[in-house]
Write a protein that holds these residues in place. Structure first.
Motif, PDB file in Angstrom:
ATOM      1  N   THR A 522      28.153 -24.937  13.993  1.00 56.78           N
ATOM      2  CA  THR A 522      28.623 -25.056  15.604  1.00 56.78           C
ATOM      3  C   THR A 522      30.116 -26.304  15.778  1.00 56.78           C
ATOM      4  OG1 THR A 522      26.720 -25.640  16.170  1.00 56.78           O
ATOM      5  CG2 THR A 522      27.516 -23.277  16.512  1.00 56.78           C
ATOM      6  N   GLY A 523      29.614 -27.128  15.187  1.00 58.76           N
ATOM      7  CA  GLY A 523      29.305 -28.903  15.276  1.00 58.76           C
ATOM      8  C   GLY A 523      29.013 -29.454  16.463  1.00 58.76           C
ATOM      9  N   ILE A 524      27.706 -29.346  16.695  1.00 61.74           N
ATOM     10  CA  ILE A 524      27.122 -29.122  18.318  1.00 61.74           C
ATOM     11  C   ILE A 524      25.540 -29.268  17.197  1.00 61.74           C
ATOM     12  CG2 ILE A 524      25.927 -28.882  20.435  1.00 61.74           C
ATOM     13  CD1 ILE A 524      28.188 -26.790  20.944  1.00 61.74           C
ATOM     14  N   LEU A 525      24.872 -30.637  17.914  1.00 65.76           N
ATOM     15  CA  LEU A 525      23.386 -31.164  17.425  1.00 65.76           C
ATOM     16  C   LEU A 525      22.339 -31.502  18.076  1.00 65.76           C
ATOM     17  CD1 LEU A 525      21.571 -32.301  15.047  1.00 65.76           C
ATOM     18  CD2 LEU A 525      22.354 -34.532  15.947  1.00 65.76           C
ATOM     19  N   SER A 526      21.551 -29.899  17.724  1.00 64.45           N
ATOM     20  CA  SER A 526      20.472 -29.780  18.724  1.00 64.45           C
ATOM     21  C   SER A 526      19.826 -30.821  19.126  1.00 64.45           C
ATOM     22  CB  SER A 526      19.881 -28.338  18.422  1.00 64.45           C
ATOM     23  OG  SER A 526      18.639 -28.040  19.355  1.00 64.45           O
ATOM     24  N   MET A 527      19.577 -31.890  19.357  1.00 58.87           N
ATOM     25  CA  MET A 527      18.997 -32.507  19.449  1.00 58.87           C
ATOM     26  C   MET A 527      16.677 -31.980  20.301  1.00 58.87           C
ATOM     27  SD  MET A 527      20.512 -35.051  18.304  1.00 58.87           S
ATOM     28  CE  MET A 527      18.362 -36.326  17.628  1.00 58.87           C
TER      29      MET A 527
END
Length: 700
Positions: A522-527
């Motif tokens: 996704t290119g999104i980091l789930s912090m």
């Protein structure tokens, strides 16, 4: 394992009205029904070349292929002789028919029960095995045992064993990068996730071309008494065909000295990282031969053969021979009518054999290890090993029997935890999707280590009483949920074996890998996910690695190494995993790690500072462990990956990268010389040799 007589679940709809046995397919019911219609003479189908008799033609045919392949083309079938009298049979004596739900009927006359082949009788085999242990020179009457798989016959001395005498394994011809094999595992993992989310069963019938969903089976559902008619969920099981299994060596068995020495090696060098067999109550004379052989194949990777005068290399040769013999013995035992009573030992054997194949033999053996793993998972589900083993209250009349029932139930539980751990390890090392979910495990956490290691019933009872008020035992899934929850009271969990903490850590490592894969896609980091996993690992730390590396016992080293690796995995994602690389062996894992080494661990100063304590733990461990004979094989793999991080930091000029072991900043040559020294201590094992080979590549 007790077999209930209640109705079977819906995926076995065909029932025999004579004995109430159930089957998944109508043709299996038809074949079974013929047993009730035969007379005593008809039920005994003799082998023309030995004393074995069989109840069905297909069993005799299988026996011919396994035992007398050279005679099969000359065999004269007697099928016409058996079928001729049936033309004049009095049909008025036919008993009620076996009616399936579809309305099809098959004659089911009730008569004398069919004979079972001696080849399938576990009792005879156990007698032969026990007698071999007690009286090595005693020979059994071949006429009495028939063609029973007889490990009692005294074979050639172990000193005569050579590599040319070892049976060849056709599975070694398989490609480690078999795309269809990996694709099938991925598809099975997808099916598993779908079934978990929809609350459906893992078992699918073969009667329908399209998968159908069935209700989840309950712990009270009885187990099919014939594993040959049980339809496992993994199509890969078909690959464990007789053609892929080494031939059983009927004229060879390990000597009592080799068995005794092997058991000592196992419980001193191996059982601390696979603690599901109880050393104080373990008796090899009471165990099936397939389990004892599996124990020996792993044990003699850590010691030499006493029958060869402890000659260097004799232990490895003996281990390989036991490995092939155990696989052949398992294939034979799974065809027995009472195979459902041995599922636990089947699972334990396949667990030991796949570890031997993947982590010790390596190379081409890895393909067979992965197939055994898939088979083991299906067996564990078929035997409902994910459920707690019920305590037989009638067998607890005194303290001694109560203790042994506790050991039996705890061993059953720990076996399932070992299955889960190895499944998570293959996901972690090879990027092969997990085959079993933590949601399937309905067991409580393992009991405290001191209770498991009690050497007598009195000692066990005393430790139980002392720990009675220390809290309530919780299920594994509840413990995972507790560590992941920010408001849960972890102190309310009663003390448990660090082996349970290893499984929690493995779940967290798997979760970190899923975050990395999701982020890559996704290119999104789930912090939010990252923070929850890190907090959980920090909370788990005191339960799994309370001491420093130099002062830890063997069992604690494996626990601590798993936790340290989890912290590294969380902060430094594996490029092979995020790159979609799926390996088929540990050899490939090491090559990929080494190949990606120069660019894998480039990180900023903040990340380097965060990971350095965990890298330093492994560096100190490698530096201080002079004799790693009892080291779990995956610990060496963890340590090598940690060294690659340290080596890259040194190569990149990071301050203090290997200062903990006296390597100055930027001293790449010194770092490599140190690595060769510490990993040469492990060169007796195949994994150590592979690592040294990778270090050579790293220097180029």
């Amino acid at each position: 394992m007790s077999i209930s007589q209640k109705a079977m679940p819906s995926y076995q709809p065909f029932q025999c009205l004579i004995c109430q046995s159930r089957f998944t397919r109508h043709e299996n019911l038809k074949r079974h029904s013929a047993l009730h219609s035969r007379s005593q003479a008809e039920a005994s189908l003799p082998c023309e070349f030995c004393h074995a008799t069989f109840s069905r033609p297909d069993l005799r045919n299988r026996h011919m292929k396994r035992k007398h392949p050279e005679q099969e083309q000359h065999r004269v079938t007697k099928r016409s002789q058996r079928s001729a009298p049936s033309k004049h049979r009095d049909h008025s004596s036919v008993s009620p028919t076996a009616i399936s739900p579809t309305g099809s009927q098959e004659a089911n006359p009730s008569s004398d029960s069919a004979h079972s082949s001696p080849e399938q009788g576990l009792g005879n085999e156990t007698v032969g095995w026990n007698s071999s242990m007690r009286y090595q020179q005693q020979q059994f009457d071949r006429g009495q045992l028939g063609e029973t798989t007889n490990l009692a016959t005294t074979g050639r001395p172990s000193s005569e064993i050579t590599k040319t005498q070892l049976p060849t394994d056709p599975m070694h011809q398989s490609s480690l990068n078999d795309a269809s094999f990996i694709d099938q595992i991925v598809q099975d993992a997808a099916d598993l996730e779908r079934n978990l989310l929809m609350g459906t069963s893992f078992l699918k019938p073969t009667d329908h071309p399209q998968p159908q969903l069935h209700s989840v089976t309950t712990p009270n559902d009885p187990l099919d008494t014939n594993l040959g008619d049980f339809n496992f969920s993994h199509p890969i099981l078909d690959r464990l065909s007789p053609n892929d299994i080494p031939q059983l060596q009927d004229d060879w068995s390990p000597t009592p000295l080799q068995i005794s020495r092997g058991c000592d090696l196992f419980f001193s060098r191996v059982s601390h990282f696979l603690p599901f067999l109880h050393s104080s109550t373990f008796d090899p004379t009471q165990c099936p031969p397939h389990l004892v052989l599996s124990i020996l194949c792993l044990a003699y990777q850590h010691g030499e053969d006493p029958e060869c005068g402890e000659q260097e290399g004799s232990g490895e040769s003996f281990s390989i021979r036991c490995f092939h013999q155990a696989r052949a013995q398992l294939a034979s035992d799974e065809g027995r009518p009472d195979a459902s009573t041995m599922i636990t030992t089947f699972v334990q054997s396949y667990l030991l054999l796949q570890i031997c194949a993947m982590m010790y033999l390596c190379g081409d053996n890895s393909s067979s290890g992965l197939k055994m793993h898939s088979h083991m998972i299906s067996l564990a589900r078929a035997g409902r090993m994910t459920q707690p083993l019920p305590i037989e209250t009638g067998a607890t009349a005194d303290l001694e029997s109560l203790w042994r029932e506790f050991v039996k139930a705890e061993s059953h539980k720990r076996t399932l935890f070992a299955v889960h751990q190895i499944d998570a390890l293959w996901y972690q090392f090879l990027s092969i999707p997990r085959s079993i979910s933590h949601l399937e495990i309905k067991h409580n956490l393992p009991c405290p280590q001191d209770q498991w290691e009690a050497t007598s019933s009195a000692e066990w009872a005393h430790r139980q009483l002392v720990a009675r008020n220390s809290g309530t035992s919780v299920k594994y899934t509840d413990a995972v949920r507790c560590f992941l929850s920010s408001d849960a009271d972890i102190t309310a969990i009663s003390p448990f074996d660090p082996y349970g903490a290893i499984n929690i850590a493995q779940f967290l490592i798997s979760s970190a890998r899923e975050v990395s894969g999701w982020s890559t896609m996704t290119g999104i980091l789930s912090m939010e996910r990252f923070g929850a996993l890190r907090s959980s690992l920090v909370e788990l730390g005191p339960y799994i690695c309370p001491n420093t590396p130099g002062n830890q016992a063997n069992h604690a080293i494996s626990c601590a190494a798993t936790w340290q690796t989890a912290m590294l995995e969380l902060q430094m994602w594996s490029p092979s995993h995020t790159g979609g690389i799926v390996e088929g062996s540990i050899d490939a894992v090491l090559k990929q790690s080494t190949y990606l080494g120069p660019s894998q661990y480039l990180c900023d100063a903040t990340t380097a500072k965060a990971i350095l304590p965990h890298v330093n733990w492994f560096l100190q461990y490698l530096d201080e462990t002079v004799a790693p004979e009892s080291e779990a094989p995956w610990v060496a793999l963890y340590a090598y990956k940690a060294f690659l991080i340290a080596w890259q930091l040194v190569n990149g000029g990071a301050p203090g990268a290997m200062e903990t072991i006296g390597i100055q900043d930027g001293d790449v040559e010194g770092a490599m010389l140190w690595a060769r020294k510490v990993f040469q201590r492990r060169q007796k094992k195949q994994l150590g040799k592979l690592i040294l080979s990778c270090l050579d590549e790293l220097c180029k």
